[in-house]
Design a protein around this motif. Structure first.
Motif, PDB file in Angstrom:
ATOM      1  N   ALA A 195      -9.875  -1.172  -7.924  1.00  0.00           N
ATOM      2  CA  ALA A 195      -8.679  -0.762  -7.180  1.00  0.00           C
ATOM      3  C   ALA A 195      -9.070  -0.402  -5.746  1.00  0.00           C
ATOM      4  O   ALA A 195     -10.177   0.093  -5.498  1.00  0.00           O
ATOM      5  CB  ALA A 195      -8.033   0.442  -7.861  1.00  0.00           C
ATOM      6  N   LEU A 196      -8.148  -0.657  -4.817  1.00  0.00           N
ATOM      7  CA  LEU A 196      -8.355  -0.150  -3.467  1.00  0.00           C
ATOM      8  C   LEU A 196      -8.326   1.374  -3.511  1.00  0.00           C
ATOM      9  O   LEU A 196      -7.712   1.956  -4.414  1.00  0.00           O
ATOM     10  CB  LEU A 196      -7.239  -0.633  -2.529  1.00  0.00           C
ATOM     11  CG  LEU A 196      -7.179  -2.131  -2.198  1.00  0.00           C
ATOM     12  CD1 LEU A 196      -5.965  -2.410  -1.308  1.00  0.00           C
ATOM     13  CD2 LEU A 196      -8.467  -2.579  -1.497  1.00  0.00           C
ATOM     14  N   GLU A 198       2.572  -2.077  -1.050  1.00  0.00           N
ATOM     15  CA  GLU A 198       2.249  -2.560   0.298  1.00  0.00           C
ATOM     16  C   GLU A 198       1.051  -3.515   0.282  1.00  0.00           C
ATOM     17  O   GLU A 198       1.043  -4.536   0.958  1.00  0.00           O
ATOM     18  CB  GLU A 198       1.891  -1.328   1.130  1.00  0.00           C
ATOM     19  CG  GLU A 198       2.308  -1.361   2.573  1.00  0.00           C
ATOM     20  CD  GLU A 198       2.034   0.023   3.158  1.00  0.00           C
ATOM     21  OE1 GLU A 198       2.868   0.916   2.943  1.00  0.00           O
ATOM     22  OE2 GLU A 198       0.980   0.211   3.804  1.00  0.00           O
ATOM     23  N   HIS A 199       0.042  -3.199  -0.521  1.00  0.00           N
ATOM     24  CA  HIS A 199      -1.186  -4.009  -0.536  1.00  0.00           C
ATOM     25  C   HIS A 199      -1.200  -5.041  -1.656  1.00  0.00           C
ATOM     26  O   HIS A 199      -2.160  -5.809  -1.783  1.00  0.00           O
ATOM     27  CB  HIS A 199      -2.413  -3.093  -0.666  1.00  0.00           C
ATOM     28  CG  HIS A 199      -2.646  -2.245   0.549  1.00  0.00           C
ATOM     29  ND1 HIS A 199      -3.416  -2.654   1.620  1.00  0.00           N
ATOM     30  CD2 HIS A 199      -2.162  -1.033   0.889  1.00  0.00           C
ATOM     31  CE1 HIS A 199      -3.427  -1.719   2.547  1.00  0.00           C
ATOM     32  NE2 HIS A 199      -2.666  -0.711   2.133  1.00  0.00           N
ATOM     33  N   ASP A 200      -0.185  -4.972  -2.514  1.00  0.00           N
ATOM     34  CA  ASP A 200      -0.099  -5.865  -3.661  1.00  0.00           C
ATOM     35  C   ASP A 200      -1.391  -5.833  -4.496  1.00  0.00           C
ATOM     36  O   ASP A 200      -1.881  -6.861  -4.960  1.00  0.00           O
ATOM     37  CB  ASP A 200       0.209  -7.303  -3.176  1.00  0.00           C
ATOM     38  CG  ASP A 200       0.794  -8.137  -4.317  1.00  0.00           C
ATOM     39  OD1 ASP A 200       1.362  -7.532  -5.250  1.00  0.00           O
ATOM     40  OD2 ASP A 200       0.661  -9.383  -4.286  1.00  0.00           O
ATOM     41  N   ARG A 201      -1.921  -4.639  -4.635  1.00  0.00           N
ATOM     42  CA  ARG A 201      -3.161  -4.402  -5.406  1.00  0.00           C
ATOM     43  C   ARG A 201      -3.051  -3.031  -6.056  1.00  0.00           C
ATOM     44  O   ARG A 201      -2.308  -2.170  -5.592  1.00  0.00           O
ATOM     45  CB  ARG A 201      -4.373  -4.317  -4.458  1.00  0.00           C
ATOM     46  CG  ARG A 201      -4.868  -5.611  -3.869  1.00  0.00           C
ATOM     47  CD  ARG A 201      -6.027  -6.223  -4.672  1.00  0.00           C
ATOM     48  NE  ARG A 201      -7.198  -5.362  -4.841  1.00  0.00           N
ATOM     49  CZ  ARG A 201      -8.226  -5.325  -3.990  1.00  0.00           C
ATOM     50  NH1 ARG A 201      -8.219  -6.044  -2.894  1.00  0.00           N
ATOM     51  NH2 ARG A 201      -9.282  -4.559  -4.252  1.00  0.00           N
ATOM     52  N   ALA A 202      -3.816  -2.837  -7.095  1.00  0.00           N
ATOM     53  CA  ALA A 202      -3.932  -1.482  -7.634  1.00  0.00           C
ATOM     54  C   ALA A 202      -4.539  -0.583  -6.563  1.00  0.00           C
ATOM     55  O   ALA A 202      -5.491  -0.987  -5.876  1.00  0.00           O
ATOM     56  CB  ALA A 202      -4.827  -1.484  -8.871  1.00  0.00           C
ATOM     57  N   GLY A 235      -9.576   1.604   1.883  1.00  0.00           N
ATOM     58  CA  GLY A 235     -10.805   0.814   1.887  1.00  0.00           C
ATOM     59  C   GLY A 235     -11.008   0.145   0.539  1.00  0.00           C
ATOM     60  O   GLY A 235     -10.330   0.485  -0.446  1.00  0.00           O
ATOM     61  N   GLY A 236     -11.969  -0.763   0.509  1.00  0.00           N
ATOM     62  CA  GLY A 236     -12.270  -1.465  -0.734  1.00  0.00           C
ATOM     63  C   GLY A 236     -12.869  -0.538  -1.777  1.00  0.00           C
ATOM     64  O   GLY A 236     -12.784  -0.783  -2.979  1.00  0.00           O
ATOM     65  N   ASP A 237     -13.497   0.525  -1.322  1.00  0.00           N
ATOM     66  CA  ASP A 237     -14.002   1.544  -2.245  1.00  0.00           C
ATOM     67  C   ASP A 237     -13.954   2.898  -1.519  1.00  0.00           C
ATOM     68  O   ASP A 237     -13.573   2.971  -0.345  1.00  0.00           O
ATOM     69  CB  ASP A 237     -15.412   1.207  -2.737  1.00  0.00           C
ATOM     70  CG  ASP A 237     -16.393   0.981  -1.582  1.00  0.00           C
ATOM     71  OD1 ASP A 237     -16.121   1.476  -0.466  1.00  0.00           O
ATOM     72  OD2 ASP A 237     -17.420   0.311  -1.800  1.00  0.00           O
ATOM     73  N   LEU A 238     -14.348   3.940  -2.232  1.00  0.00           N
ATOM     74  CA  LEU A 238     -14.201   5.279  -1.657  1.00  0.00           C
ATOM     75  C   LEU A 238     -15.069   5.481  -0.409  1.00  0.00           C
ATOM     76  O   LEU A 238     -14.581   6.003   0.599  1.00  0.00           O
ATOM     77  CB  LEU A 238     -14.478   6.350  -2.719  1.00  0.00           C
ATOM     78  CG  LEU A 238     -14.277   7.792  -2.285  1.00  0.00           C
ATOM     79  CD1 LEU A 238     -12.888   8.039  -1.705  1.00  0.00           C
ATOM     80  CD2 LEU A 238     -14.528   8.743  -3.456  1.00  0.00           C
ATOM     81  N   PRO A 239     -16.357   5.080  -0.433  1.00  0.00           N
ATOM     82  CA  PRO A 239     -17.149   5.255   0.796  1.00  0.00           C
ATOM     83  C   PRO A 239     -16.510   4.544   1.986  1.00  0.00           C
ATOM     84  O   PRO A 239     -16.518   5.070   3.102  1.00  0.00           O
ATOM     85  CB  PRO A 239     -18.509   4.637   0.433  1.00  0.00           C
ATOM     86  CG  PRO A 239     -18.594   4.772  -1.055  1.00  0.00           C
ATOM     87  CD  PRO A 239     -17.187   4.606  -1.554  1.00  0.00           C
ATOM     88  N   ALA A 240     -15.939   3.365   1.758  1.00  0.00           N
ATOM     89  CA  ALA A 240     -15.301   2.648   2.867  1.00  0.00           C
ATOM     90  C   ALA A 240     -14.093   3.427   3.370  1.00  0.00           C
ATOM     91  O   ALA A 240     -13.870   3.546   4.586  1.00  0.00           O
ATOM     92  CB  ALA A 240     -14.884   1.249   2.411  1.00  0.00           C
TER      93      ALA A 240
END
Ligand code: FES
Ligand code: FES
Length: 544
Positions: A208-209, A310-314, A222-227
């Motif tokens: 998930a984003l 909005e992102h069409d992603r989880a 971000g793509g992950d939490l650090p990002a």
């Protein structure tokens, strides 16, 4: 790349300036390790063992532990994990369970490293942690039972610490009692103690984003939490040097008692979190506890849904600790003058955009019909009418104070009795050293361990409210204290001895801990001489 052994498994992870917490939770996937305040390093929820020694992982750069062995509750020796889990369940030492895995690891390490462990050593070790639910006493009792040392005075083990065999408790009664006290659905079993409490961010789909809200509410995605962290505006947690303000003045009048309070942070340990699939239903931020009303109207679920669409992603939507402090609901400040006959004026602060305080006002009218309530708008963080014992606790405290002032029974040792609108009753005495004795009537106890645990937690919260808790807010109404240690929550060593006696009968069970909360606040205020402003400061002899 960094090489680690995590729970006995060799792993290679990306450095990326990541903290050990982010590596263990996000890259390795150990969700038993919790993030309560990162990167503040102040709550202890993210504690892991590094070569057997407890470390706060959110402030430990992952590269600094290259080649070392990391242990979470998921990697503890199964017999050790079972022993600690059973002790915590038997003592009622875990409620929401968010703080618990880190505490278990700290205590397990203490057991390994010290031949002699007494109550003082346990409380000192707990200094690296915060728990909002339990009031420490049941945690100290659980530790004492495992470590074979004397527990807190008043501890009544359900059974001896040959921990392992579960005492004769009905899980439905445990949940029923927790739901009455919480008030929210809650499970308190071994899995929760070891970190599987079903918190929203622990159940999010892999990949998930991640959307992280900064102090001002802007989401960095971000793509992950650090990002997401890298993109997030840095309004780092800070403890302000600004003093506490009491935004309302006590009205003029010939009062028996006067009181002014400030904003109080509910300070639940799990920051608001949710996740959602596009077009889906967002995960509840209430998870395994209701934060005593603090998350009842959290917008984080709606925010997760909007971002997912909005992102069409989880999307995982996470509030930073700083965001929780700025935007989460506060107990509203009050200023009141009350006569001996219970009449008087109670002013309560609302803030622009805050929820309607009508339920708060209605509860006051029910408890103290002689009090005229004035709602005054001031600049400040949002207040809410649904936090623990909303409004009626303030009214009950003022009436009890006025009664004691009129009777000349002000000072330590004065019993104060309060009955809540739900029908729960508590009689509380606070001694000169701050120690507390409470007697509680809440109908059928259902599960005495759970009820006592909630009563300990209520005493702890009430003492904090009177003695030490408050948020510094500047003249423009902006919260300046942004770290979880800056709210004045009493640590394990600062929390005095407590004794709770339950009077169970065969009447219908009702909430008991809110009556304990109000009666303890009143008794602490009376014991301290009815100081006109809160927080009053702790009695000198409470630290141990
Ligand atoms: S999350 Fe690391 S100390 Fe709070
Ligand atoms: S059980 Fe400790 S914060 Fe909830």
């Amino acid at each position: 790349m960094i090489e680690l052994t995590v729970d006995g498994r060799a792993v290679v992870v990306h450095d990326e300036d990541a903290s050990l917490l982010d590596v263990v939770r996000e890259q390795v996937g150990c969700r038993s390790v919790k993030d309560g305040c990162s990167p503040q390093g102040q709550c202890g929820c993210c504690t892991v063992l590094v070569d057997g020694a407890p470390r706060v992982s959110c402030v430990t750069p992952a590269r600094r532990v290259h080649g070392r062995a990391i242990t979470t509750t998921e990697g503890l020796d199964p017999a050790v994990a079972a022993r600690w889990a059973a002790a915590f369940v038997d003592a009622g030492a875990s409620q929401c369970g968010f703080c618990t895995p880190g505490i278990v690891l700290r205590l397990a390490a203490l057991a390994d490293r010290r031949a002699v462990v007494d109550e003082a050593a346990i409380r000192t070790a707990l200094g690296a942690h915060l728990c909002r639910c339990t009031g420490w006493q049941s945690i100290v009792a659980a530790a004492a039972r495992v470590l074979g040392t004397a527990g807190p005075a008043g501890d009544e083990p359900v059974q001896d610490a040959a921990v392992g065999a579960a005492p004769d408790r009905d899980p439905l009664f445990v949940q029923w009692r927790a739901q009455l006290e919480g008030p929210a659905f809650q499970v308190s079993d071994a899995a929760v103690v070891l970190g599987a409490g079903g918190f929203a961010d622990d159940t999010a789909p892999v990949g998930a984003l991640v959307a992280l809200a900064d102090a001002d509410g802007a989401y960095a995605v971000g793509g992950d939490l650090p990002a997401a962290r890298r993109q997030s505006a840095k309004v780092q947690g800070r403890r302000s040097t600004l003093g506490l303000r009491h935004p309302l003045a006590v009205p003029d009048g010939d009062w028996a008692v006067r009181l002014a309070t400030t904003w109080v942070e509910p300070a639940y340990l799990e920051p608001d979190a949710s996740w959602c699939l596009p077009g889906g239903r967002a995960a509840s931020p209430l998870a395994n506890g209701g934060a005593f009303g603090g998350k009842r109207a959290s917008p984080v679920g709606d925010e997760a849904r909007r971002l997912a669409d909005e992102h069409d992603r989880a999307v995982r939507a996470l509030w930073s600790r700083e965001r929780v402090v700025r935007a989460g609901p506060k107990r509203p400040p009050v200023a009141a003058g009350v006569r001996a006959d219970g009449t008087g004026v109670l002013r309560v602060a609302t803030t622009p955009g805050a929820a309607d305080l009508q339920p708060w006002v209605a509860r006051v009218a029910e408890t103290a019909p002689g009090l005229e309530v004035e709602v005054v708008t001031v600049d400040g963080p949002p207040v809410a009418p649904w936090l623990r014992a909303t409004g009626w606790a303030e009214a009950a405290v003022l009436l009890a104070g006025a009664r004691c002032a009129a009777a000349g029974t002000v000072g330590p040792g004065t019993p104060v009795e309060v009955t809540s609108p739900a029908g729960g009753r508590a009689r509380v005495v606070v001694a000169a050293d701050g120690s507390v004795e409470a007697a509680v009537w809440a109908g059928e106890a259902l599960d005495p361990v759970t009820l006592r645990s909630y009563c300990f937690g209520a005493i702890h919260q009430a003492l904090g409210w009177v003695w030490s808790e408050g948020l510094s807010v500047d003249d423009a109404g902006v919260v300046q204290d942004l770290t979880i240690r800056s709210f004045g929550i009493l640590t394990a060593r600062e929390t005095p001895e407590m004794d709770v006696v339950l009077h169970s009968d065969d009447t219908w069970p009702v909430n008991g801990s809110d009556a304990v909360f109000a009666a303890t606040a009143a008794a602490a205020w009376v014991a301290g001489g009815l100081a006109p402003t809160w927080p009053t400061g702790r009695p000198e002899r409470t630290a141990r």
